[in-house]
Design a protein around this motif. Structure first.
Motif, PDB file in Angstrom:
ATOM      1  N   GLU A 102       7.145   2.697   9.740  1.00 57.67           N
ATOM      2  CA  GLU A 102       5.992   1.936   9.014  1.00 57.67           C
ATOM      3  C   GLU A 102       6.379   0.699   8.507  1.00 57.67           C
ATOM      4  O   GLU A 102       5.333  -0.341   8.858  1.00 57.67           O
ATOM      5  CB  GLU A 102       5.316   2.839   7.885  1.00 57.67           C
ATOM      6  N   PHE A 107       2.232  -3.587   8.054  1.00 52.78           N
ATOM      7  CA  PHE A 107       2.156  -4.450   6.978  1.00 52.78           C
ATOM      8  C   PHE A 107       1.927  -5.817   7.369  1.00 52.78           C
ATOM      9  O   PHE A 107       2.456  -6.736   6.738  1.00 52.78           O
ATOM     10  CB  PHE A 107       3.366  -4.062   6.110  1.00 52.78           C
ATOM     11  N   LYS A 133      -3.888  -4.589   0.013  1.00 55.23           N
ATOM     12  CA  LYS A 133      -3.874  -3.116   0.822  1.00 55.23           C
ATOM     13  C   LYS A 133      -2.698  -2.777   1.089  1.00 55.23           C
ATOM     14  O   LYS A 133      -2.049  -1.589   1.090  1.00 55.23           O
ATOM     15  CB  LYS A 133      -4.845  -3.171   1.908  1.00 55.23           C
ATOM     16  N   ASP A 134      -1.960  -3.618   1.652  1.00 57.62           N
ATOM     17  CA  ASP A 134      -0.509  -3.175   2.126  1.00 57.62           C
ATOM     18  C   ASP A 134       0.417  -2.912   0.991  1.00 57.62           C
ATOM     19  O   ASP A 134       1.190  -2.062   0.844  1.00 57.62           O
ATOM     20  CB  ASP A 134       0.125  -4.341   2.957  1.00 57.62           C
ATOM     21  N   ASP A 136      -0.692  -1.831  -1.999  1.00 61.01           N
ATOM     22  CA  ASP A 136      -0.919  -0.359  -2.621  1.00 61.01           C
ATOM     23  C   ASP A 136      -0.248   0.606  -1.726  1.00 61.01           C
ATOM     24  O   ASP A 136       0.094   1.513  -2.239  1.00 61.01           O
ATOM     25  CB  ASP A 136      -2.507  -0.335  -2.629  1.00 61.01           C
ATOM     26  N   ARG A 137      -0.225   0.449  -0.414  1.00 60.69           N
ATOM     27  CA  ARG A 137       0.069   1.499   0.650  1.00 60.69           C
ATOM     28  C   ARG A 137       1.564   1.552   0.310  1.00 60.69           C
ATOM     29  O   ARG A 137       2.256   2.705   0.148  1.00 60.69           O
ATOM     30  CB  ARG A 137       0.062   1.098   2.087  1.00 60.69           C
ATOM     31  N   THR A 140       2.425   3.271  -3.056  1.00 56.69           N
ATOM     32  CA  THR A 140       2.148   4.773  -2.907  1.00 56.69           C
ATOM     33  C   THR A 140       3.454   5.573  -2.056  1.00 56.69           C
ATOM     34  O   THR A 140       3.919   6.532  -2.724  1.00 56.69           O
ATOM     35  CB  THR A 140       1.192   5.179  -2.010  1.00 56.69           C
ATOM     36  N   LEU A 141       4.027   5.000  -0.965  1.00 53.13           N
ATOM     37  CA  LEU A 141       5.108   5.477  -0.289  1.00 53.13           C
ATOM     38  C   LEU A 141       6.478   5.466  -1.142  1.00 53.13           C
ATOM     39  O   LEU A 141       6.992   6.762  -1.361  1.00 53.13           O
ATOM     40  CB  LEU A 141       5.388   4.458   0.875  1.00 53.13           C
TER      41      LEU A 141
END
Length: 209
Positions: A102, A107, A133-134, A136-137, A140-141
């Motif tokens: 990913e 990203f 947004k990237d 935040d992702r 989270t990961l």
């Protein structure tokens, strides 16, 4: 002298080069570093000698050429299987590959707007929405992995390919003063305090002085 030769670009800006470099260094795998200055006539004149794609990073192992940072990482994981560059557990290894892929393919908002500048500091930078947004992702990961596998690295107590691929992101977050939660902030500290990370930074500093 090692048969492995890693050809890289400028340490201050080449996030792609940083990944295999910190991987090799962190695992104590001997290699010769060949550094080329990106976007120069000298680079254009010599890159064919090392890289079929005309891009860095590229790993030369004798007559073998391995280009692209993920391909290099996979090659090293096979060549040095005893070092366990991926997690040993099959399920953890599958997730680590997913997390790494990913980063490798995604990203674009982060890449486009928060380019790597290892020694730059832009704490007042206004982060665009697609980059947010990237971020935040990614956070989270990181939080999921750290909670599931116990840290301090993404997949437990041992550094892995996944950590190598997110090391340039750590640099970006520091450069642009990205605000993170406690777990992600602790991970940034873990990676940025590694001797291998600091060694890359020392090389980057020499380029800009």
């Amino acid at each position: 002298m090692s048969d492995l030769k890693l050809v890289i670009g400028n340490k201050n800006i080449s996030s792609w080069s940083f990944r295999p470099w910190i991987l090799l260094t962190q695992f104590g795998i001997p290699f010769e570093e060949i550094s080329l200055k990106l976007f120069t006539p000298e680079y254009a004149a010599i890159i064919d000698k090392y890289s079929p794609s005309k891009k860095v990073p590229v790993l030369n192992d004798g007559d073998l050429r391995v280009w692209d940072s993920l391909s290099i990482a996979e090659y090293l994981a096979e060549k040095y299987a005893e070092k366990e560059l991926w997690p040993k557990d099959q399920a953890a290894r599958a997730k680590a590959r997913s997390v790494t892929a990913e980063m490798h393919s995604g990203f674009t908002g982060l890449r486009s707007n928060l380019s790597m500048n290892f020694h730059g500091r832009k704490p007042d930078f206004s982060i665009p929405e697609d980059a947010k947004k990237d971020i935040d992702r990614i956070q989270t990961l990181w939080e999921e992995c750290l909670s599931s596998y116990g840290g301090p690295f993404l997949f437990g107590k041992n550094f892995s390919i996944a950590d190598a691929f997110y090391a340039p992101v750590v640099s970006r977050f520091i450069t642009y003063g990205v605000k993170l939660g406690p777990k992600a902030s602790e991970y940034v500290q873990t990676i940025s305090n590694l001797p291998s990370y600091k060694s890359w930074g020392e090389g980057a500093k020499l380029e800009i002085n």
